[in-house]
Design a protein around this motif. Structure first.
Motif, PDB file in Angstrom:
ATOM      1  N   ASP A 274     -11.723   9.802  31.411  1.00 34.88           N
ATOM      2  CA  ASP A 274     -12.245  10.129  30.092  1.00 34.88           C
ATOM      3  C   ASP A 274     -13.191  11.320  30.225  1.00 34.88           C
ATOM      4  OD1 ASP A 274     -14.296   8.929  31.438  1.00 34.88           O
ATOM      5  OD2 ASP A 274     -14.558   7.256  30.058  1.00 34.88           O
ATOM      6  N   GLY A 275     -14.037  11.546  29.261  1.00 36.75           N
ATOM      7  CA  GLY A 275     -15.023  12.618  29.336  1.00 36.75           C
ATOM      8  C   GLY A 275     -14.396  13.975  29.586  1.00 36.75           C
ATOM      9  N   ASN A 276     -14.961  14.715  30.523  1.00 34.17           N
ATOM     10  CA  ASN A 276     -14.486  16.059  30.835  1.00 34.17           C
ATOM     11  C   ASN A 276     -13.033  16.081  31.285  1.00 34.17           C
ATOM     12  OD1 ASN A 276     -16.908  17.241  30.180  1.00 34.17           O
ATOM     13  ND2 ASN A 276     -17.653  17.373  32.281  1.00 34.17           N
ATOM     14  N   PHE A 277     -12.589  15.000  31.917  1.00 35.56           N
ATOM     15  CA  PHE A 277     -11.195  14.951  32.360  1.00 35.56           C
ATOM     16  C   PHE A 277     -10.263  15.140  31.159  1.00 35.56           C
ATOM     17  CE2 PHE A 277      -7.228  12.736  33.357  1.00 35.56           C
ATOM     18  CZ  PHE A 277      -6.916  13.252  34.608  1.00 35.56           C
ATOM     19  N   LYS A 278     -10.598  14.510  30.063  1.00 32.02           N
ATOM     20  CA  LYS A 278      -9.751  14.604  28.877  1.00 32.02           C
ATOM     21  C   LYS A 278      -9.836  15.968  28.199  1.00 32.02           C
ATOM     22  CE  LYS A 278      -7.570  10.664  28.301  1.00 32.02           C
ATOM     23  NZ  LYS A 278      -6.079  10.654  28.363  1.00 32.02           N
ATOM     24  N   THR A 279     -11.010  16.585  28.260  1.00 36.98           N
ATOM     25  CA  THR A 279     -11.212  17.827  27.513  1.00 36.98           C
ATOM     26  C   THR A 279     -10.975  19.091  28.340  1.00 36.98           C
ATOM     27  OG1 THR A 279     -13.586  17.775  27.997  1.00 36.98           O
ATOM     28  CG2 THR A 279     -12.847  16.736  25.958  1.00 36.98           C
ATOM     29  N   LEU A 280     -11.181  19.020  29.654  1.00 36.71           N
ATOM     30  CA  LEU A 280     -11.073  20.211  30.495  1.00 36.71           C
ATOM     31  C   LEU A 280      -9.769  20.306  31.282  1.00 36.71           C
ATOM     32  CD1 LEU A 280     -14.700  20.373  32.003  1.00 36.71           C
ATOM     33  CD2 LEU A 280     -13.779  21.651  30.053  1.00 36.71           C
ATOM     34  N   VAL A 281      -9.152  19.171  31.544  1.00 35.25           N
ATOM     35  CA  VAL A 281      -7.954  19.154  32.391  1.00 35.25           C
ATOM     36  C   VAL A 281      -6.708  19.248  31.514  1.00 35.25           C
ATOM     37  CG1 VAL A 281      -6.639  17.825  34.087  1.00 35.25           C
ATOM     38  CG2 VAL A 281      -9.156  17.784  34.133  1.00 35.25           C
ATOM     39  N   PRO A 282      -5.817  20.202  31.788  1.00 37.51           N
ATOM     40  CA  PRO A 282      -4.594  20.334  30.980  1.00 37.51           C
ATOM     41  C   PRO A 282      -3.775  19.049  30.982  1.00 37.51           C
ATOM     42  CG  PRO A 282      -4.885  22.251  32.394  1.00 37.51           C
ATOM     43  CD  PRO A 282      -5.922  21.252  32.816  1.00 37.51           C
ATOM     44  N   GLU A 283      -3.043  18.834  29.895  1.00 39.11           N
ATOM     45  CA  GLU A 283      -2.298  17.586  29.737  1.00 39.11           C
ATOM     46  C   GLU A 283      -1.252  17.393  30.824  1.00 39.11           C
ATOM     47  OE1 GLU A 283      -0.670  17.119  25.857  1.00 39.11           O
ATOM     48  OE2 GLU A 283      -2.636  17.083  24.858  1.00 39.11           O
ATOM     49  N   ASP A 284      -0.621  18.484  31.288  1.00 41.71           N
ATOM     50  CA  ASP A 284       0.392  18.323  32.325  1.00 41.71           C
ATOM     51  C   ASP A 284      -0.229  17.864  33.644  1.00 41.71           C
ATOM     52  OD1 ASP A 284      -0.847  20.860  32.566  1.00 41.71           O
ATOM     53  OD2 ASP A 284       0.830  21.641  33.734  1.00 41.71           O
TER      54      ASP A 284
ATOM     55  N   LEU B 199      -6.355  16.998  41.859  1.00 42.03           N
ATOM     56  CA  LEU B 199      -6.987  17.566  40.677  1.00 42.03           C
ATOM     57  C   LEU B 199      -7.699  18.869  41.013  1.00 42.03           C
ATOM     58  CD1 LEU B 199      -7.853  17.419  37.722  1.00 42.03           C
ATOM     59  CD2 LEU B 199      -9.796  16.002  38.440  1.00 42.03           C
ATOM     60  N   ALA B 200      -8.447  18.875  42.116  1.00 45.68           N
ATOM     61  CA  ALA B 200      -9.197  20.073  42.493  1.00 45.68           C
ATOM     62  C   ALA B 200      -8.273  21.269  42.688  1.00 45.68           C
ATOM     63  CB  ALA B 200      -9.995  19.806  43.774  1.00 45.68           C
ATOM     64  N   MET B 201      -7.179  21.079  43.426  1.00 47.63           N
ATOM     65  CA  MET B 201      -6.277  22.200  43.686  1.00 47.63           C
ATOM     66  C   MET B 201      -5.511  22.586  42.426  1.00 47.63           C
ATOM     67  SD  MET B 201      -5.641  24.374  46.031  1.00 47.63           S
ATOM     68  CE  MET B 201      -6.090  23.710  47.643  1.00 47.63           C
ATOM     69  N   SER B 202      -5.213  21.613  41.568  1.00 43.89           N
ATOM     70  CA  SER B 202      -4.530  21.917  40.310  1.00 43.89           C
ATOM     71  C   SER B 202      -5.408  22.765  39.391  1.00 43.89           C
ATOM     72  CB  SER B 202      -4.145  20.624  39.586  1.00 43.89           C
ATOM     73  OG  SER B 202      -3.212  19.869  40.324  1.00 43.89           O
ATOM     74  N   MET B 203      -6.717  22.552  39.449  1.00 42.00           N
ATOM     75  CA  MET B 203      -7.646  23.284  38.583  1.00 42.00           C
ATOM     76  C   MET B 203      -8.140  24.582  39.210  1.00 42.00           C
ATOM     77  SD  MET B 203      -7.893  21.572  35.759  1.00 42.00           S
ATOM     78  CE  MET B 203      -9.407  22.176  35.003  1.00 42.00           C
ATOM     79  N   SER B 204      -7.877  24.761  40.506  1.00 41.29           N
ATOM     80  CA  SER B 204      -8.359  25.960  41.200  1.00 41.29           C
ATOM     81  C   SER B 204      -7.568  27.194  40.793  1.00 41.29           C
ATOM     82  CB  SER B 204      -8.268  25.760  42.715  1.00 41.29           C
ATOM     83  OG  SER B 204      -8.647  26.949  43.393  1.00 41.29           O
ATOM     84  N   LYS B 205      -8.281  28.277  40.517  1.00 38.21           N
ATOM     85  CA  LYS B 205      -7.641  29.555  40.218  1.00 38.21           C
ATOM     86  C   LYS B 205      -7.533  30.432  41.452  1.00 38.21           C
ATOM     87  CE  LYS B 205      -9.209  29.580  35.400  1.00 38.21           C
ATOM     88  NZ  LYS B 205     -10.017  30.296  34.370  1.00 38.21           N
ATOM     89  N   THR B 206      -8.282  30.085  42.498  1.00 35.01           N
ATOM     90  CA  THR B 206      -8.307  30.909  43.708  1.00 35.01           C
ATOM     91  C   THR B 206      -7.446  30.333  44.828  1.00 35.01           C
ATOM     92  OG1 THR B 206     -10.213  29.736  44.651  1.00 35.01           O
ATOM     93  CG2 THR B 206     -10.679  31.587  43.168  1.00 35.01           C
ATOM     94  N   GLY B 207      -7.078  29.054  44.713  1.00 33.93           N
ATOM     95  CA  GLY B 207      -6.349  28.410  45.800  1.00 33.93           C
ATOM     96  C   GLY B 207      -7.253  27.952  46.923  1.00 33.93           C
ATOM     97  N   THR B 208      -8.574  28.013  46.695  1.00 37.39           N
ATOM     98  CA  THR B 208      -9.554  27.544  47.687  1.00 37.39           C
ATOM     99  C   THR B 208     -10.486  26.542  47.023  1.00 37.39           C
ATOM    100  OG1 THR B 208      -9.516  29.621  48.929  1.00 37.39           O
ATOM    101  CG2 THR B 208     -11.435  28.217  49.241  1.00 37.39           C
ATOM    102  N   ILE B 209     -10.660  25.397  47.653  1.00 41.15           N
ATOM    103  CA  ILE B 209     -11.566  24.365  47.158  1.00 41.15           C
ATOM    104  C   ILE B 209     -12.454  23.908  48.303  1.00 41.15           C
ATOM    105  CG2 ILE B 209      -9.979  23.611  45.350  1.00 41.15           C
ATOM    106  CD1 ILE B 209      -9.157  21.277  47.130  1.00 41.15           C
ATOM    107  N   GLY B 210     -13.484  23.122  48.006  1.00 38.23           N
ATOM    108  CA  GLY B 210     -14.433  22.721  49.041  1.00 38.23           C
ATOM    109  C   GLY B 210     -14.600  21.219  49.161  1.00 38.23           C
ATOM    110  N   PHE B 211     -14.931  20.780  50.376  1.00 40.59           N
ATOM    111  CA  PHE B 211     -15.305  19.390  50.639  1.00 40.59           C
ATOM    112  C   PHE B 211     -16.638  19.400  51.349  1.00 40.59           C
ATOM    113  CE2 PHE B 211     -15.704  15.726  53.448  1.00 40.59           C
ATOM    114  CZ  PHE B 211     -15.473  14.680  52.570  1.00 40.59           C
ATOM    115  N   ILE B 212     -17.596  18.608  50.853  1.00 43.36           N
ATOM    116  CA  ILE B 212     -18.926  18.513  51.455  1.00 43.36           C
ATOM    117  C   ILE B 212     -19.168  17.074  51.875  1.00 43.36           C
ATOM    118  CG2 ILE B 212     -21.406  18.882  51.113  1.00 43.36           C
ATOM    119  CD1 ILE B 212     -20.632  20.868  48.857  1.00 43.36           C
ATOM    120  N   GLY B 213     -19.167  16.824  53.169  1.00 39.52           N
ATOM    121  CA  GLY B 213     -19.409  15.481  53.679  1.00 39.52           C
ATOM    122  C   GLY B 213     -20.866  15.297  54.054  1.00 39.52           C
TER     123      GLY B 213
END
Length: 386
Positions: free
Chosen positions: A335-345, A178-192
């Motif tokens: 549900d929630g933001n997943f339904k409203t912010l994430v494209p259907e595909d 999901l993170a990479m699918s929504m990324s516009k820059t091709g860079t995402i982060g992980f914080i452990g």
């Protein structure tokens, strides 16, 4: 006499209180060769359910923790489901909160006192594994249950212990996709948080999921080194945002709240962990929730309820059980933001991937049992644009 023996034993034992790869065909790219093995075999049937055990008025269950309630995670989930079963099914419960000092002698005495009171079942998390290992065999009529850990049953002299671990790498895989699918820059982060096997398991699944979407994508990885340091988590989040990460995923205990704050401040997305963070912060921090795409839930509450119902129906089997997507042990909030912010595909891809993981078409690597070199290879792969 039992208490004196147990207290002597705990004085000489070392207690590790904070211990929360292969691909068959469906991943876009393959990670480096590793020898990581699953923490435990999954149950033979993912459809196992308890019988009708609605009346629990004769059943007594206690939960004992090293820390207090209010962690917004495992402890709260266990307590909430116990109180639900108390209200709805008449279950008799006791909740023993620790002071966070991890005093082994004090915790051991608390477990023994509770067992002496005749509780049918005593629950806790992996931080109590060594205490249960010492005390459990002396109380064969009591069922001891551990969650969110694996247990070496070859070291346990009894047949009254059940242990469930959660395949957090499966939930994290979906989060990475999901993170990479929504990324516009091709860079995402992980914080452990602390860099242990459990947290690296989140990281491993997240990296694999992200690379399945975009092999050239970059995953920035950092650790707070402290479960409670939310300021550090926020600092890391803002630093990653400065590196063009536009989605971050914290798996860092209570410190994760700093990451949600940082994501809101930087105007990027975050993905919650363990519980539904969007719902949790809806009133207290609505500005954070606007940026939370979803949460990768570790369904400890559902697992505890399932355990109690199986016990009440006489169907609970002792030993290790691994709970992943197929068993309802981990999942994304859809549900929630997943339904409203994430494209259907993207939503459809996530749903299809869940099904593929559940039926074994996709298998995901794990840091549980992996070597330091193998974990280092995953980190290196995360930073490469292939």
């Amino acid at each position: 006499m039992k208490k004196l023996i147990a207290i002597f034993l705990v004085m000489v034992m070392t207690l590790a209180m904070f211990a929360g790869c292969s691909s068959k065909e469906a991943t876009a790219t393959n990670p480096p060769e590793t020898a990581g093995a699953p923490a435990a075999e999954k149950p033979a049937s993912s459809e196992e359910t308890a019988g009708d055990a609605s009346d629990m008025s004769d059943m007594r269950v206690a939960a004992i923790f090293t820390g207090p309630r209010g962690d917004s995670g495992t402890i709260d989930m266990v307590c909430n489901v116990l109180e639900k079963l108390e209200a709805e099914n008449g279950l008799q419960i006791e909740i023993v909160e620790g002071d966070g000092t991890n005093d082994v002698a004090k915790l051991t005495a608390a477990v023994m006192d509770t067992a002496d009171e005749g509780y049918n079942m005593i629950l806790s998390t992996g931080t109590m594994a060594d205490v249960f290992r010492q005390v459990g065999p002396d109380y064969p009529e009591t069922t001891f249950c551990l969650y969110d850990t694996t247990f070496d049953f070859s070291t346990y002299d009894g047949d009254n212990l059940y242990c469930a671990n959660f395949l957090q790498n499966e939930g994290a895989y979906l989060a990475g996709m999901l993170a990479m699918s929504m990324s516009k820059t091709g860079t995402i982060g992980f914080i452990g948080g602390m860099e242990n096997a459990n947290i690296c398991d989140f990281m491993w699944g997240y990296v694999e999921g992200a690379k399945a979407v975009n092999p050239k994508g970059i995953i920035a990885i950092s650790f707070t080194g402290d479960w409670m340091d939310s300021a550090k988590a926020k600092e890391i989040c803002l630093t990653q945002a400065g590196m063009k990460a536009d989605v971050v995923y914290p798996a860092s205990g209570p410190s994760q709240e700093g990451a949600y704050e940082g994501a809101a401040e930087a105007g990027i997305y975050s993905i919650g962990v363990d519980v539904d963070r969007e719902a949790l912060y809806a009133t207290s921090n609505p500005d954070w929730t606007e940026h939370i795409l979803t949460s990768a839930r570790k369904c400890i509450d559902a697992a505890v309820e399932r355990t109690i119902r199986l016990y009440a129906a006489g169907e609970l089997k002792m030993g290790q059980e691994a709970l992943g997507i197929a068993e309802g042990g981990v999942d994304l909030c859809l549900d929630g933001n997943f339904k409203t912010l994430v494209p259907e595909d993207v939503q459809k891809t996530i749903e299809d991937t869940k099904e593929a993981i559940a039926n074994g078409e996709i298998t995901i690597g794990t840091a549980i049992g992996a070597t330091a070199d193998e974990i280092a290879q995953i980190k290196e792969w995360a930073g490469k644009a292939e």
